[in-house]
Design a protein around this motif. Structure first.
Motif, mmCIF file in Angstrom:
data_model
loop_
_atom_site.group_PDB
_atom_site.id
_atom_site.type_symbol
_atom_site.label_atom_id
_atom_site.label_comp_id
_atom_site.label_asym_id
_atom_site.label_seq_id
_atom_site.Cartn_x
_atom_site.Cartn_y
_atom_site.Cartn_z
ATOM 1 N N UNK A 32 0.860 -1.187 0.000
ATOM 2 C CA UNK A 32 0.000 0.000 0.000
ATOM 3 C C UNK A 32 0.893 1.233 0.000
ATOM 4 N N UNK A 33 0.527 2.208 -0.798
ATOM 5 C CA UNK A 33 1.314 3.437 -0.908
ATOM 6 C C UNK A 33 1.386 4.164 0.437
ATOM 7 N N UNK A 34 2.551 4.723 0.708
ATOM 8 C CA UNK A 34 2.763 5.457 1.962
ATOM 9 C C UNK A 34 1.723 6.558 2.152
ATOM 10 N N UNK A 35 1.369 7.237 1.054
ATOM 11 C CA UNK A 35 0.399 8.334 1.142
ATOM 12 C C UNK A 35 -0.962 7.809 1.614
ATOM 13 N N UNK A 36 -1.318 6.608 1.146
ATOM 14 C CA UNK A 36 -2.595 6.016 1.551
ATOM 15 C C UNK A 36 -2.579 5.610 3.019
ATOM 16 N N UNK A 37 -1.454 5.091 3.468
ATOM 17 C CA UNK A 37 -1.326 4.740 4.886
ATOM 18 C C UNK A 37 -1.430 6.000 5.742
ATOM 19 N N UNK A 38 -0.731 7.049 5.332
ATOM 20 C CA UNK A 38 -0.791 8.314 6.080
ATOM 21 C C UNK A 38 -2.208 8.874 6.107
ATOM 22 N N UNK A 39 -2.917 8.729 5.020
ATOM 23 C CA UNK A 39 -4.303 9.194 4.959
ATOM 24 C C UNK A 39 -5.168 8.445 5.972
#
Length: 91
Positions: A32-39
């Motif tokens: 999973x993309x880091x940006x999605x995890x951060x979101x």
């Protein structure tokens, strides 16, 4: 159980947050993309902040009102101030 807290509402909200955190934990092991995890982390943080609002609102509606009407106003103001400070520090 404290009268100022809507325990059923709080438990329901906290269970959803636990589910969000568990999903984030699974995302770490998946591609999973880091940006999605951060979101998703931000969404869980916002939900937890809302739980804090519910607790603070209950404190104001019950504890503060009761303390002013039937108790020690100075102690009530001190308790209210402490609760607001702790809520404000939830960042």
């Amino acid at each position: 159980m404290r009268q100022c807290m809507d325990a059923d509402n709080l438990h329901r909200r906290l269970k959803k947050i636990i589910g969000q955190v568990q999903a984030i934990d699974r995302m770490v092991d998946e591609d999973v993309a880091c940006e999605d995890i951060l979101s998703q982390i931000n969404a869980a943080k916002s939900a937890l902040h809302r739980v804090g609002q519910v607790v603070l609102e209950g404190h104001i509606k019950h504890c503060v009102r009761d303390g002013i009407e039937h108790g020690d106003p100075d102690k009530t103001i001190e308790s209210f101030t402490k609760a607001v400070e702790r809520f404000a520090n939830m960042q």
